[in-house]
Design an enzyme around this catalytic site. Structure first.
Site, PDB file in Angstrom:
ATOM      1  N   ASP A  31     -10.380 -16.634 -15.366  1.00 42.35           N
ATOM      2  CA  ASP A  31     -10.770 -15.949 -16.604  1.00 42.35           C
ATOM      3  C   ASP A  31      -9.695 -16.007 -17.681  1.00 42.35           C
ATOM      4  O   ASP A  31      -8.526 -16.295 -17.417  1.00 42.35           O
ATOM      5  CB  ASP A  31     -11.045 -14.472 -16.313  1.00 42.35           C
ATOM      6  CG  ASP A  31      -9.751 -13.682 -16.114  1.00 42.35           C
ATOM      7  OD1 ASP A  31      -8.906 -14.130 -15.307  1.00 42.35           O
ATOM      8  OD2 ASP A  31      -9.566 -12.639 -16.774  1.00 42.35           O
ATOM      9  N   LYS A  55      -0.359 -25.471 -10.161  1.00 42.52           N
ATOM     10  CA  LYS A  55       0.409 -25.947 -11.323  1.00 42.52           C
ATOM     11  C   LYS A  55       1.866 -26.052 -10.887  1.00 42.52           C
ATOM     12  O   LYS A  55       2.660 -25.155 -11.162  1.00 42.52           O
ATOM     13  CB  LYS A  55       0.331 -24.929 -12.474  1.00 42.52           C
ATOM     14  CG  LYS A  55      -1.008 -24.760 -13.131  1.00 42.52           C
ATOM     15  CD  LYS A  55      -0.815 -23.849 -14.351  1.00 42.52           C
ATOM     16  CE  LYS A  55      -2.076 -23.177 -14.777  1.00 42.52           C
ATOM     17  NZ  LYS A  55      -1.867 -22.182 -15.844  1.00 42.52           N
ATOM     18  N   ARG A  93     -15.430 -16.626 -16.304  1.00 42.89           N
ATOM     19  CA  ARG A  93     -15.440 -16.812 -14.838  1.00 42.89           C
ATOM     20  C   ARG A  93     -16.712 -17.526 -14.377  1.00 42.89           C
ATOM     21  O   ARG A  93     -16.738 -18.175 -13.339  1.00 42.89           O
ATOM     22  CB  ARG A  93     -15.376 -15.455 -14.127  1.00 42.89           C
ATOM     23  CG  ARG A  93     -14.061 -14.707 -14.284  1.00 42.89           C
ATOM     24  CD  ARG A  93     -13.983 -13.579 -13.271  1.00 42.89           C
ATOM     25  NE  ARG A  93     -12.992 -12.572 -13.606  1.00 42.89           N
ATOM     26  CZ  ARG A  93     -11.706 -12.637 -13.297  1.00 42.89           C
ATOM     27  NH1 ARG A  93     -11.237 -13.702 -12.685  1.00 42.89           N
ATOM     28  NH2 ARG A  93     -10.875 -11.663 -13.621  1.00 42.89           N
ATOM     29  N   ASP A 140       0.590 -20.555  -9.985  1.00 38.82           N
ATOM     30  CA  ASP A 140       1.269 -20.910 -11.235  1.00 38.82           C
ATOM     31  C   ASP A 140       2.780 -20.778 -10.991  1.00 38.82           C
ATOM     32  O   ASP A 140       3.404 -21.681 -10.451  1.00 38.82           O
ATOM     33  CB  ASP A 140       0.736 -19.967 -12.318  1.00 38.82           C
ATOM     34  CG  ASP A 140       1.188 -20.327 -13.713  1.00 38.82           C
ATOM     35  OD1 ASP A 140       1.624 -21.456 -13.929  1.00 38.82           O
ATOM     36  OD2 ASP A 140       1.096 -19.456 -14.606  1.00 38.82           O
ATOM     37  N   PHE A 156      -3.500 -23.570 -19.701  1.00 27.60           N
ATOM     38  CA  PHE A 156      -4.241 -22.380 -19.294  1.00 27.60           C
ATOM     39  C   PHE A 156      -5.703 -22.765 -19.153  1.00 27.60           C
ATOM     40  O   PHE A 156      -6.333 -23.212 -20.107  1.00 27.60           O
ATOM     41  CB  PHE A 156      -4.060 -21.238 -20.288  1.00 27.60           C
ATOM     42  CG  PHE A 156      -4.496 -19.931 -19.699  1.00 27.60           C
ATOM     43  CD1 PHE A 156      -3.621 -19.171 -18.934  1.00 27.60           C
ATOM     44  CD2 PHE A 156      -5.795 -19.479 -19.864  1.00 27.60           C
ATOM     45  CE1 PHE A 156      -4.028 -17.978 -18.342  1.00 27.60           C
ATOM     46  CE2 PHE A 156      -6.221 -18.284 -19.291  1.00 27.60           C
ATOM     47  CZ  PHE A 156      -5.337 -17.533 -18.523  1.00 27.60           C
ATOM     48  N   VAL A 157      -6.220 -22.596 -17.940  1.00 19.49           N
ATOM     49  CA  VAL A 157      -7.589 -23.041 -17.659  1.00 19.49           C
ATOM     50  C   VAL A 157      -8.480 -21.856 -17.297  1.00 19.49           C
ATOM     51  O   VAL A 157      -8.009 -20.820 -16.824  1.00 19.49           O
ATOM     52  CB  VAL A 157      -7.625 -24.092 -16.525  1.00 19.49           C
ATOM     53  CG1 VAL A 157      -6.964 -25.379 -16.967  1.00 19.49           C
ATOM     54  CG2 VAL A 157      -6.972 -23.559 -15.252  1.00 19.49           C
ATOM     55  N   GLU A 163      -6.589 -18.442  -2.947  1.00 19.79           N
ATOM     56  CA  GLU A 163      -6.132 -18.135  -4.306  1.00 19.79           C
ATOM     57  C   GLU A 163      -6.857 -19.012  -5.323  1.00 19.79           C
ATOM     58  O   GLU A 163      -7.222 -20.144  -5.002  1.00 19.79           O
ATOM     59  CB  GLU A 163      -4.635 -18.451  -4.413  1.00 19.79           C
ATOM     60  CG  GLU A 163      -3.717 -17.252  -4.336  1.00 19.79           C
ATOM     61  CD  GLU A 163      -3.610 -16.504  -5.659  1.00 19.79           C
ATOM     62  OE1 GLU A 163      -4.605 -16.432  -6.406  1.00 19.79           O
ATOM     63  OE2 GLU A 163      -2.531 -15.969  -5.936  1.00 19.79           O
ATOM     64  N   ASP A 164      -7.021 -18.515  -6.541  1.00 18.79           N
ATOM     65  CA  ASP A 164      -7.605 -19.352  -7.584  1.00 18.79           C
ATOM     66  C   ASP A 164      -6.603 -20.396  -8.071  1.00 18.79           C
ATOM     67  O   ASP A 164      -6.875 -21.581  -8.070  1.00 18.79           O
ATOM     68  CB  ASP A 164      -8.145 -18.498  -8.752  1.00 18.79           C
ATOM     69  CG  ASP A 164      -7.115 -17.544  -9.345  1.00 18.79           C
ATOM     70  OD1 ASP A 164      -5.982 -17.450  -8.819  1.00 18.79           O
ATOM     71  OD2 ASP A 164      -7.442 -16.868 -10.340  1.00 18.79           O
ATOM     72  N   LYS A 202      -9.652 -11.223  -8.765  1.00 18.29           N
ATOM     73  CA  LYS A 202     -11.033 -11.615  -8.692  1.00 18.29           C
ATOM     74  C   LYS A 202     -11.198 -13.127  -8.756  1.00 18.29           C
ATOM     75  O   LYS A 202     -12.274 -13.663  -8.489  1.00 18.29           O
ATOM     76  CB  LYS A 202     -11.787 -11.015  -9.905  1.00 18.29           C
ATOM     77  CG  LYS A 202     -11.744  -9.538 -10.024  1.00 18.29           C
ATOM     78  CD  LYS A 202     -12.424  -9.127 -11.349  1.00 18.29           C
ATOM     79  CE  LYS A 202     -12.071  -7.708 -11.692  1.00 18.29           C
ATOM     80  NZ  LYS A 202     -12.525  -7.355 -13.051  1.00 18.29           N
ATOM     81  N   GLY A 203     -10.124 -13.805  -9.170  1.00 19.24           N
ATOM     82  CA  GLY A 203     -10.217 -15.233  -9.507  1.00 19.24           C
ATOM     83  C   GLY A 203     -10.719 -16.143  -8.400  1.00 19.24           C
ATOM     84  O   GLY A 203     -11.277 -17.201  -8.673  1.00 19.24           O
TER      85      GLY A 203
END
Ligand code: IMP
Length: 186
Positions: free
Chosen positions: A168, A140, A174, A112, A161-162, A108-109, A53-54
């Protein structure tokens, strides 16, 4: 969401240590990305694929900055629980239409480790798209475990971690308009 105000600091939602990327900076960068994508994909058959969902907030803003004809579809994978990756990725929801022969842009959000993207790349390649690229809101790079490289990146960020702007922690935050660094409440 409750707010805390500390001396010299603006009020931040509980669980947010600091704002990393303020909303106006995000808006400016999304506009640039939209312009670039519109130029690069002019005359092509652009299909944006949002990874749920990001990416929803980013995708919604980005698509309104794209000035060429394009369509949208969504795909969903199992994701993190909390702040650590299990490294295991599963397809939860597939595309509505066959993407064969189309110019796919995965939205993509955050990239990582890159494990999610690697899985998606391999999966979508088997469906014979004309082209396949990635547009990641955040990157990242220091955490990468795979060779995947997004063609478009909103912002490179350090290993923190953001949350916010679609990202989320356990389904919360969100809705924040900015990107903030998450901090476990003490
Ligand atoms: P990767 O497979 O390790 O590249 O992780 C990608 C996914 O993990 C992203 O699509 C997010 O859903 C989640 N993720 C990674 N880092 C963060 C973060 O800092 N905040 C929120 N979600 C994250």
């Amino acid at each position: 969401m409750t707010s805390k105000a500390s001396a010299g600091k603006e009020a931040l939602p509980a669980g947010i240590d600091r704002i990393l990327i303020p909303a106006p900076r995000i808006a400016g960068r999304v506009e640039e990305l939209g312009r670039q994508i519109s130029e690069d994909y002019a005359g092509r058959d652009l299909l944006l694929i949002g990874v749920l969902k990001g990416s929803v907030v980013f995708l919604a803003d980005l698509v309104r900055r794209i000035t060429i004809p394009c369509s949208i579809d969504f795909i969903s994978l199992s994701s993190y629980s909390g702040t650590t990756s299990s490294g295991v990725v599963q397809l939860l929801l597939d595309l509505q239409k066959n993407p064969e022969g189309r110019d796919l842009l995965l939205v993509e959000d955050v990239v990582d480790t890159g494990l999610t993207l690697s899985y998606l790349f391999q999966n979508l390649k088997t469906r014979r798209p004309k082209t396949l690229e990635v547009c990641a809101f955040l990157d990242k790079p220091s955490r990468r475990k795979t060779a995947v490289k997004p063609k478009y990146v909103g912002f490179q960020i350090p290993n923190e971690f953001v949350v916010g702007y679609g990202l989320d922690f356990n389904e919360r935050y969100r809705n924040l308009p900015h990107v903030g660094v998450y901090k476990e409440p003490s």
